[in-house]
Design an enzyme around this catalytic site. Structure first.
Site, PDB file in Angstrom:
ATOM      1  N   LYS A 113       1.977   2.812  -7.606  1.00 23.43           N
ATOM      2  CA  LYS A 113       0.764   3.596  -7.824  1.00 23.43           C
ATOM      3  C   LYS A 113       1.075   4.977  -8.408  1.00 23.43           C
ATOM      4  CE  LYS A 113      -2.090   0.600  -5.763  1.00 23.43           C
ATOM      5  NZ  LYS A 113      -1.217  -0.494  -5.325  1.00 23.43           N
TER       6      LYS A 113
HETATM    7  C1  LIG Z   1      -1.446  -1.857  -5.240  1.00 28.73           C
HETATM    8  C2  LIG Z   1      -0.242  -2.692  -5.067  1.00 28.73           C
HETATM    9  C3  LIG Z   1      -0.179  -4.002  -5.579  1.00 28.73           C
HETATM   10  C4  LIG Z   1      -1.351  -4.657  -6.263  1.00 28.73           C
HETATM   11  O1  LIG Z   1      -1.685  -4.036  -7.475  1.00 28.73           O
HETATM   12  P1  LIG Z   1      -3.125  -4.279  -8.112  1.00 28.73           P
HETATM   13  O2  LIG Z   1      -3.181  -3.383  -9.295  1.00 28.73           O
HETATM   14  O3  LIG Z   1      -4.111  -3.877  -7.058  1.00 28.73           O
HETATM   15  O4  LIG Z   1      -3.241  -5.714  -8.451  1.00 28.73           O
HETATM   16  C5  LIG Z   1       1.007  -4.693  -5.439  1.00 28.73           C
HETATM   17  N1  LIG Z   1       2.065  -4.151  -4.803  1.00 28.73           N
HETATM   18  C6  LIG Z   1       2.039  -2.904  -4.281  1.00 28.73           C
HETATM   19  C7  LIG Z   1       3.228  -2.382  -3.573  1.00 28.73           C
HETATM   20  C8  LIG Z   1       0.894  -2.121  -4.411  1.00 28.73           C
HETATM   21  O5  LIG Z   1       0.867  -0.885  -3.902  1.00 28.73           O
END
Ligand SMILES: *Cc1c(COP(=O)(O)O)cnc(C)c1O
Length: 495
Positions: A113
């Protein structure tokens, strides 16, 4: 480049406006009117460029009301050495000739993120200037664990912004919770919601579409916006790393120009894999997009049948950031696959909110089958994959990444496809110490941040600095609420 809503093509916005709004008033997602195209010459120019330059060049194609100089400055701030523990920012690690891993967790909160949330606050701050906004923007975030921390880290003490984060009370890991409740910054707020991620996300969407609340807040000098992946400013920085990974593979002689690669992405809200789709639509040579889910396999069923049906049991798993039954960004994909048919999308989305389900057209089903493959992995499979990678490849991966690896192997077994495949690693194993320790055969001793040391002793892999620092930090937030009280929490936060 203009943007419009997936539910109404009649109104168009500049990119700064789209980023400021976050979500369209009609509930639709703001989406570029055209997808810019890249070619071999463009890729060749990026092969020897730094990640920051790649970012400015790719984002510049979509954000035509921002200058390249401005975007480059934002990229330097977002991805510099104070923030990221590797100069490569998003390095590609080779596992074998046909398998590579795109590591996206080298930023300040140790999850992917950060790639978008170190950038979004800068895009948004600039957007306030470009649109002449004098109100303070309040970012509302629903998080399944990683977004909340990464968003606060990005927005902490950014002028003219405030940020309020809601997370499911029993749905995040001990390290994730510790990261959030110790967040510094005068403009941040955190609240646990009694419920799951979908409850928190529905609450935030409800507040967004509540005209009375908007009016009250406007009188107090606030406008609401979103840092969830419904905001275009979240998706775009993620498009960059797929193009960057391709350039790295070219630079290192692992593939030839034009050769297709598959991407396998551990998926929750469908933001990350949507970014891969946009990279493909821009002309990046991509084969299959492999969509990996945990036991919450709503997307697997959807990709196989064309029926999206959220009426099923919600499972809390060891990959909590993927514990989602309503994958918001799917709406942008369907909009694109429908030929930008806003009426068709309105139909699907109203069926989703009325009955919790919809079935897409035959034309969309055919394109899904052509471009995507969906699979899921249960808890035992996740643990076995962590152990396998650790024991046989000396590579410690987190629970989310393990889901991707497991589904990638399922795909290969099912299809025999030998295309070079890049799987996406979305979090550091240190964010999920207890499950990672158990998976590699060790009984966790103690809990929370104590387990960082134990995992370090077992694995020998360095603990990310910012996680190690959590230990001495004071808890700043202790608030929880019922899902229907979220409105009040926001009104008090902005009193
Ligand atoms: C948010 C997240 C995901 C999923 O990503 P999306 O964009 O919501 O599909 C997968 N792995 C981790 C560690 C995340 O923080």
């Amino acid at each position: 480049m203009k943007y419009y809503s997936t539910r109404d093509c009649s109104l168009r916005y500049e990119s700064a406006e789209a980023i400021k709004m976050g979500l369209s008033r009609d509930g639709g997602l703001l989406t570029p009117v055209e997808i810019p195209q890249i070619d071999e010459a463009f890729l060749n120019e990026l092969v020897n460029a730094r990640y920051q330059e790649r970012t400015a060049r790719v984002m510049g194609l979509f954000l035509t009301d921002y200058s390249i100089g401005e975007l480059l400055r934002f990229a330097e701030n977002a991805y510099g050495p104070e923030k990221f523990d590797t100069e490569a920012v998003a390095p590609v690690r080779t596992v074998d000739d046909k398998t590579h891993c795109l590591e996206l967790w080298h930023g300040p909160t140790s999850a992917f993120k950060d790639m978008a949330l170190q950038m979004l606050p800068q895009l948004l701050s600039a957007a306030l200037g470009k649109t002449g906004e004098d109100k303070t923007v309040c970012i509302l975030v629903a998080t399944s664990g990683d977004t909340g921390k990464a968003a606060m880290e990005g927005f902490a003490d950014v002028p003219q912004t405030k940020i309020m984060v809601f997370y499911p009370k029993d749905g995040v890991s001990a390290v994730q919770e510790a990261q959030m409740v110790t967040q510094e910054g005068a403009n941040v707020g955190v609240c646990a919601v009694v419920g799951n991620f979908d409850d928190a996300q529905s609450g935030v969407k409800r507040i967004f579409s509540d005209e009375a609340i908007r009016e009250t807040l406007a009188q107090r000098g606030y406008v609401l916006s979103s840092a969830n992946s419904i905001n275009w400013g979240r998706i775009l920085p993620q498009v960059v790393y797929y193009i960057s990974a391709y350039c790295d593979l070219l630079r290192d002689g692992k593939i030839a120009m034009g050769q297709k690669v598959n991407f396998c992405v551990p998926t929750g809200n469908f933001g990350d894999i949507l970014a891969a789709y946009y990279a493909k639509r821009m002309g990046l040579p991509v084969g299959k997009l492999i969509c990996a889910s945990n036991r919450n396999d709503v997307l697997t069923d959807f990709l196989r049948t064309g029926v999206y049906d959220r009426n099923r049991t919600f499972h809390t798993t060891m990959s909590p950031s993927m514990d989602i039954l309503i994958s918001s960004n799917l709406e942008r994909l369907l909009f694109d696959l429908s030929g930008e048919n806003d009426a068709e999308i309105r139909g699907y989305m109203s069926a989703l909110s009325a009955e919790g389900k919809y079935e897409v057209s035959g034309a969309i089903k055919a394109q899904l089958a052509e471009q995507y493959w969906g699979g899921f992995c249960d808890e035992a499979g996740t643990a076995a994959t962590i152990a396998d990678y650790y024991n046989n490849k000396g590579y410690l991966i987190d629970t989310h990444t393990a889901v991707a690896v497991n589904v990638m192997e399922q795909y290969r077994a099912a299809t025999g496809d030998e295309t070079v495949t890049v799987f996406v690693s979305t979090a550091s194993p240190y964010k999920f110490c207890d499950h990672v320790l158990t998976s590699v055969g060790h009984q966790p001793v103690g809990d929370g941040v104590d387990l960082l040391d134990q995992l370090h002793e077992v694995s020998g892999v360095a603990v990310p600095r910012r996680l190690a620092e959590l230990r001495g930090k004071e808890r700043r937030f202790d608030l929880d609420c019922q899902k229907l009280e979220m409105e009040n929490v926001v009104l008090e936060f902005l009193a």
